[in-house]
Design a protein around this motif. Structure first.
Motif, short mmCIF file in Angstrom:
data_model
loop_
_atom_site.label_atom_id
_atom_site.label_comp_id
_atom_site.label_asym_id
_atom_site.label_seq_id
_atom_site.Cartn_x
_atom_site.Cartn_y
_atom_site.Cartn_z
N THR A 151 0.81 -1.15 0.17
CA THR A 151 -0.06 0.22 0.04
C THR A 151 0.80 1.40 -0.05
OG1 THR A 151 0.03 -0.21 2.27
CG2 THR A 151 -1.91 -1.13 0.95
N ASP A 152 2.11 1.11 0.53
CA ASP A 152 3.11 2.38 0.55
C ASP A 152 3.63 2.54 -0.79
OD1 ASP A 152 2.32 2.93 3.12
OD2 ASP A 152 3.92 1.44 3.74
N THR A 153 4.09 1.57 -1.56
CA THR A 153 4.91 1.68 -2.57
C THR A 153 4.08 1.56 -3.94
OG1 THR A 153 5.76 -0.68 -2.97
CG2 THR A 153 6.98 0.90 -1.51
N GLY A 154 2.82 1.04 -3.82
CA GLY A 154 1.99 0.49 -5.02
C GLY A 154 2.62 -0.68 -5.77
N LYS A 155 3.63 -1.38 -5.37
CA LYS A 155 4.12 -2.42 -5.86
C LYS A 155 3.78 -3.87 -5.54
CE LYS A 155 8.94 0.00 -6.89
NZ LYS A 155 10.21 -0.22 -6.47
N TRP A 156 3.81 -4.75 -6.60
CA TRP A 156 3.32 -5.93 -6.36
C TRP A 156 4.17 -6.71 -5.15
CZ3 TRP A 156 -1.55 -7.35 -7.44
CH2 TRP A 156 -2.11 -6.23 -8.59
#
Length: 453
Positions: free
Chosen positions: A183-188
């Protein structure tokens, strides 16, 4: 039909589960093809079962008993090799032989071989008591390409597009894998199921197998970008086993480098097949975001390693999957490989069905047969393709729904990748339009792709 995989081999899928064979794709649910099970019916995983238990899975025992009791009969688990051997007319010297035949070239196991497997090597239940001499392994799904015919099981780059197109965050066979975003980085976040090799139980099991191994087949994901691949080679070198082992790769050739090559020089043999599928612009669409110029450069590197090793490192072939996007480009790919002095091999893609040429109508297949008849005198692959198509004509094969799905899928990828498949594959588009006129609107409207149910 005897196959070393069944008697001497262990195959680990990207999620750590066990399958009888790396290329078995029979989708009959009664076969339960994608999972090996123990005697209690539990699904087998490399971390939950011993190596010996895995070697005596339900699938291994079933096919061994068939080998002994009906030595000339094919198991339905083996239909991929059966189909290939029909196409090449059972010629063991054929350059594009089946996997079963290829494995016959590897040194015989001390315990069992094609000439000895019927000599009371198994008990009445099909069990054996030896360790595998052949390991077929995929270290998760880390990859730097997202080929049009692939999926998240084999490439982590597929997450965004796969989930947007299909409308859910689950994928895989058997127990579905769920992927979430940080949720912080938006990365999988790569799921733990696809990082099984980082579990402390794995390397002791590998070290248990090391003294017995004579062959390791590595693909992915992309093996050259996977740290666990390098760790495995280093362990084999450090313990002195590398000199006994024949390494075999399927790689996209994008990450070939001198550090890995230096390791290869320690091994008995290294056979490399480079996945190409097509050339130039078509290559870059099929093997997105692959770069054709980089691919050519790295093929040159592999040829140089072959010279420096006096052939112990060998670029065995460049390969193409005969599928929807390549059904008119095989001859061009073959000619290009011939021009640089490298063997060209083809495989027949069976799934996903929307990418399989077997989903075409009989009329479309007959049109392709006529196309390849023009090249019978100049191409080594034309006759194979003709036989493959002839073997898949009839009411059990064609699927207009899958052809429509293919069109919608390629249209969707155009919107996310800024590609233009219908202009780069005009013959494919023309054939589909000719026999599927109701889909012309879909072809001419890239935005019409959507979720598939």
């Amino acid at each position: 039909m005897f196959c070393k995989t069944v008697w001497n081999g262990l195959h680990i899928l990207p999620d750590g589960y066990i399958r009888l064979c790396s290329i078995g794709q029979n989708t009959d649910p009664k076969l339960d093809m994608q999972r090996c099970r123990d005697k209690d019916g539990n699904v087998m995983h490399i971390l939950t079962h011993s190596v010996q238990e895995i070697m005596n899975s339900d699938k291994h025992r079933e096919v061994r008993l068939l080998n002994v009791n009906n030595p000339d009969k094919w198991s339905p688990h083996c239909d991929c090799c059966e189909n290939r051997e029909k196409v090449i007319e059972f010629d063991r010297t054929h350059k594009n032989k089946s996997r079963r035949m290829y494995l016959m070239n590897i040194e015989d196991n001390d315990v069992v071989s094609e000439s000895t497997y019927q000599e009371n090597k198994i008990d009445s239940q099909g069990n054996i008591d030896w360790m595998p001499s052949s390991l077929d392994i995929r270290f998760g799904n880390l990859c730097n390409q997202k080929c049009v015919m692939c999926n998240p099981v084999y490439s982590n780059l597929w997450y965004d597009e796969h989930f947007e197109f299909y409308g859910n965050l689950k994928f895989g066979q058997g127990s579905k894998i769920t992927v979430t975003k940080n949720t912080d980085t938006g990365k999988w976040i790569n799921p733990p199921e696809l990082q099984w090799f980082e579990d402390p139980r794995w390397w002791p099991k590998f070290e248990e197998m090391m003294p017995h191994l004579k062959h390791i087949y590595i693909t992915g994901g992309e093996p050259m970008v996977t740290p666990a691949h390098d760790i495995m080679l280093d362990k084999l070198i450090e313990h002195g086993y590398a000199k006994n082992i024949w390494l075999e790769y399927d790689t996209n050739c994008s990450a070939v480098n001198d550090k890995i090559a230096k390791r290869w020089f320690h091994f008995k043999k290294v056979h490399i097949r480079g996945s190409m599928d097509s050339i130039k612009d078509q290559y870059e669409i099929i093997r997105y975001p692959g770069n054709w110029n980089k691919f050519q450069t790295n093929v040159g590197k592999l040829k140089q390693y072959e010279k420096e090793s006096n052939g112990s490192i060998k670029l065995l072939a460049l390969t193409s999957c005969f599928q929807m996007t390549t059904m008119y480009s095989i001859i061009e790919s073959e000619e290009w490989c011939k021009s640089i002095g490298v063997e060209f091999h083809i495989r027949f893609l069976e799934g996903p069905r929307m990418h399989s040429v077997t989903s075409l109508s009989d009329a479309e297949k007959i049109s392709l047969i006529e196309y390849y008849k023009r090249y019978l005198k100049t191409s080594k692959k034309a006759n194979m393709i003709i036989k493959h198509l002839e073997n898949h004509i009839g009411p059990n094969y064609g699927s207009p729904r899958e052809v429509t799905r293919f069109i919608q899928f390629m249209n969707y990828l155009d919107t996310t990748r800024n590609t233009d498949w219908k202009n780069k594959f005009p013959e494919v588009c023309s054939l589909v339009e000719k026999y599927n006129p109701t889909d012309v609107i879909a072809i001419n409207n890239p935005g019409s792709g959507g979720h598939m149910q």
